[in-house]
Design a protein around this motif. Structure first.
Motif, PDB file in Angstrom:
ATOM      1  N   GLY A  47       8.467 -29.518 -38.993  1.00  0.00           N
ATOM      2  CA  GLY A  47       8.961 -29.990 -40.289  1.00  0.00           C
ATOM      3  C   GLY A  47       8.158 -29.459 -41.457  1.00  0.00           C
ATOM      4  N   GLN A  48       6.836 -29.474 -41.358  1.00  0.00           N
ATOM      5  CA  GLN A  48       5.980 -28.985 -42.446  1.00  0.00           C
ATOM      6  C   GLN A  48       6.124 -27.473 -42.628  1.00  0.00           C
ATOM      7  OE1 GLN A  48       4.281 -30.787 -44.693  1.00  0.00           O
ATOM      8  NE2 GLN A  48       5.146 -32.594 -43.687  1.00  0.00           N
ATOM      9  N   ASP A  49       6.331 -26.746 -41.529  1.00  0.00           N
ATOM     10  CA  ASP A  49       6.532 -25.297 -41.625  1.00  0.00           C
ATOM     11  C   ASP A  49       7.813 -24.979 -42.381  1.00  0.00           C
ATOM     12  OD1 ASP A  49       4.231 -24.576 -40.057  1.00  0.00           O
ATOM     13  OD2 ASP A  49       5.330 -25.265 -38.299  1.00  0.00           O
ATOM     14  N   VAL A  50       8.851 -25.781 -42.146  1.00  0.00           N
ATOM     15  CA  VAL A  50      10.119 -25.590 -42.858  1.00  0.00           C
ATOM     16  C   VAL A  50       9.922 -25.858 -44.353  1.00  0.00           C
ATOM     17  CG1 VAL A  50      12.403 -26.614 -43.178  1.00  0.00           C
ATOM     18  CG2 VAL A  50      11.653 -25.986 -40.901  1.00  0.00           C
ATOM     19  N   LEU A  51       9.186 -26.924 -44.685  1.00  0.00           N
ATOM     20  CA  LEU A  51       8.936 -27.241 -46.096  1.00  0.00           C
ATOM     21  C   LEU A  51       8.231 -26.102 -46.822  1.00  0.00           C
ATOM     22  CD1 LEU A  51       7.846 -31.004 -46.170  1.00  0.00           C
ATOM     23  CD2 LEU A  51      10.037 -30.024 -46.853  1.00  0.00           C
ATOM     24  N   LYS A  52       7.330 -25.410 -46.138  1.00  0.00           N
ATOM     25  CA  LYS A  52       6.572 -24.324 -46.771  1.00  0.00           C
ATOM     26  C   LYS A  52       7.469 -23.182 -47.232  1.00  0.00           C
ATOM     27  CE  LYS A  52       2.302 -25.233 -44.256  1.00  0.00           C
ATOM     28  NZ  LYS A  52       1.429 -24.809 -43.134  1.00  0.00           N
ATOM     29  N   HIS A  53       8.623 -23.034 -46.587  1.00  0.00           N
ATOM     30  CA  HIS A  53       9.551 -21.970 -46.989  1.00  0.00           C
ATOM     31  C   HIS A  53      10.232 -22.274 -48.327  1.00  0.00           C
ATOM     32  CE1 HIS A  53       8.953 -20.296 -43.019  1.00  0.00           C
ATOM     33  NE2 HIS A  53       9.700 -19.270 -43.347  1.00  0.00           N
ATOM     34  N   GLY A  54      10.430 -23.538 -48.620  1.00  0.00           N
ATOM     35  CA  GLY A  54      11.024 -23.919 -49.912  1.00  0.00           C
ATOM     36  C   GLY A  54      12.518 -23.712 -50.001  1.00  0.00           C
ATOM     37  N   ILE A  55      12.990 -22.521 -49.673  1.00  0.00           N
ATOM     38  CA  ILE A  55      14.421 -22.193 -49.673  1.00  0.00           C
ATOM     39  C   ILE A  55      14.763 -21.576 -48.321  1.00  0.00           C
ATOM     40  CG2 ILE A  55      16.231 -20.747 -50.689  1.00  0.00           C
ATOM     41  CD1 ILE A  55      14.847 -20.972 -53.347  1.00  0.00           C
ATOM     42  N   LEU A  56      15.891 -21.995 -47.738  1.00  0.00           N
ATOM     43  CA  LEU A  56      16.300 -21.490 -46.431  1.00  0.00           C
ATOM     44  C   LEU A  56      17.749 -21.008 -46.466  1.00  0.00           C
ATOM     45  CD1 LEU A  56      14.878 -24.313 -44.132  1.00  0.00           C
ATOM     46  CD2 LEU A  56      14.009 -21.966 -44.268  1.00  0.00           C
ATOM     47  N   ASP A  57      18.038 -19.979 -45.677  1.00  0.00           N
ATOM     48  CA  ASP A  57      19.421 -19.551 -45.452  1.00  0.00           C
ATOM     49  C   ASP A  57      20.066 -20.526 -44.484  1.00  0.00           C
ATOM     50  OD1 ASP A  57      19.455 -17.119 -46.997  1.00  0.00           O
ATOM     51  OD2 ASP A  57      18.158 -16.237 -45.471  1.00  0.00           O
ATOM     52  N   VAL A  58      21.265 -20.970 -44.817  1.00  0.00           N
ATOM     53  CA  VAL A  58      21.946 -21.972 -43.986  1.00  0.00           C
ATOM     54  C   VAL A  58      23.424 -21.658 -43.850  1.00  0.00           C
ATOM     55  CG1 VAL A  58      20.371 -23.843 -44.640  1.00  0.00           C
ATOM     56  CG2 VAL A  58      22.464 -23.465 -45.963  1.00  0.00           C
ATOM     57  N   GLU A  59      24.049 -22.365 -42.932  1.00  0.00           N
ATOM     58  CA  GLU A  59      25.505 -22.461 -42.884  1.00  0.00           C
ATOM     59  C   GLU A  59      25.851 -23.944 -42.928  1.00  0.00           C
ATOM     60  OE1 GLU A  59      26.562 -20.318 -39.385  1.00  0.00           O
ATOM     61  OE2 GLU A  59      25.898 -21.901 -38.016  1.00  0.00           O
ATOM     62  N   TYR A  60      26.968 -24.260 -43.552  1.00  0.00           N
ATOM     63  CA  TYR A  60      27.337 -25.671 -43.686  1.00  0.00           C
ATOM     64  C   TYR A  60      28.838 -25.838 -43.641  1.00  0.00           C
ATOM     65  CZ  TYR A  60      28.621 -24.781 -48.582  1.00  0.00           C
ATOM     66  OH  TYR A  60      29.216 -24.311 -49.725  1.00  0.00           O
ATOM     67  N   LYS A  61      29.258 -27.069 -43.350  1.00  0.00           N
ATOM     68  CA  LYS A  61      30.675 -27.415 -43.403  1.00  0.00           C
ATOM     69  C   LYS A  61      30.819 -28.886 -43.741  1.00  0.00           C
ATOM     70  CE  LYS A  61      31.177 -28.459 -38.467  1.00  0.00           C
ATOM     71  NZ  LYS A  61      31.931 -28.174 -37.239  1.00  0.00           N
ATOM     72  N   ARG A  62      31.956 -29.219 -44.299  1.00  0.00           N
ATOM     73  CA  ARG A  62      32.277 -30.620 -44.607  1.00  0.00           C
ATOM     74  C   ARG A  62      32.581 -31.339 -43.298  1.00  0.00           C
ATOM     75  NH1 ARG A  62      35.395 -33.259 -48.950  1.00  0.00           N
ATOM     76  NH2 ARG A  62      35.121 -35.475 -48.533  1.00  0.00           N
ATOM     77  N   VAL A  63      32.074 -32.548 -43.156  1.00  0.00           N
ATOM     78  CA  VAL A  63      32.319 -33.353 -41.958  1.00  0.00           C
ATOM     79  C   VAL A  63      32.714 -34.768 -42.386  1.00  0.00           C
ATOM     80  CG1 VAL A  63      30.777 -32.035 -40.450  1.00  0.00           C
ATOM     81  CG2 VAL A  63      29.861 -33.960 -41.773  1.00  0.00           C
TER      82      VAL A  63
END
Length: 202
Positions: free
Chosen positions: A134-150
């Protein structure tokens, strides 16, 4: 004598035009689909209170929604407030850092920064991570993602209507819809005084 070949060609042209128009409508609706998978980036707020005091005006109640997995969404998803309370599944594309399940968020605010489609609460941002990262993810600040409405799911909760404190008699009634399940939006409501069944106002 009738020219059947030209009549047949005219009919065929008309049907082809209708088919092409229909195909265009299908493609147009598909490209505007908020239930389809989209590619984007997400950032996060360091304090969840930034999302609870946002444009949807849920106030302190928002922190209790979805275990604090909240998001601010860009205007195309916020939809002038109709998108408030909408649920999205978001998954980070960095498989070294992030799990395949991602996180589910509820829209509680407007994201006016068009560099990302969402700004998440830090809790939702970390929930995308592999165990212990979790802390490693926070250090990135911005992430590439995919998303959809659910569909939204609220266990043991029915749709509720809350009258806001900002309502003022006799001409101003402010209400908020809470715990709207499913995958649709309420875009308009009609109200009437008790007993005034023939006089409804939108």
């Amino acid at each position: 004598m009738l020219d059947f070949s030209s009549s047949f060609c005219d009919i065929l042209k008309d049907r082809m035009a209708v088919f092409l128009c229909f195909l265009f409508l299908i493609i147009s609706s598909a490209t505007g689909c908020d239930r389809c998978v989209h590619q984007s980036k997400v950032a996060y707020f360091s304090k969840a209170s930034a999302l609870s005091t946002g444009a949807c005006a849920y106030g302190s109640m928002a922190i209790g929604f979805n275990s604090g997995h909240l998001a601010a969404a860009v205007s195309s998803l916020y939809k002038d407030g109709a998108g408030c309370g909408a649920c999205f599944q978001i998954r980070c594309k960095n498989t070294t850092l992030c799990s395949s399940r991602g996180t589910r968020v509820i829209v509680t605010d407007l994201n006016s920064n068009n560099q990302t489609d969402f700004v998440l609460s830090s809790r939702a941002f970390m929930a995308m991570a592999n165990k212990g990262m979790g802390q490693d993810v926070l250090k990135h600040g911005i992430l590439d993602v995919e998303y959809k409405r659910v569909p939204c799911e609220y266990k043991n909760q029915n749709l509720a209507v809350r009258v806001e404190e900002s309502s003022k008699k006799p001409n101003y009634l402010a209400i908020k819809l809470l715990y709207q399940g499913g995958q649709t939006e309420v875009v308009a409501m009609d109200v009437a005084k008790v007993g005034a069944l023939t006089y409804w106002m939108e």
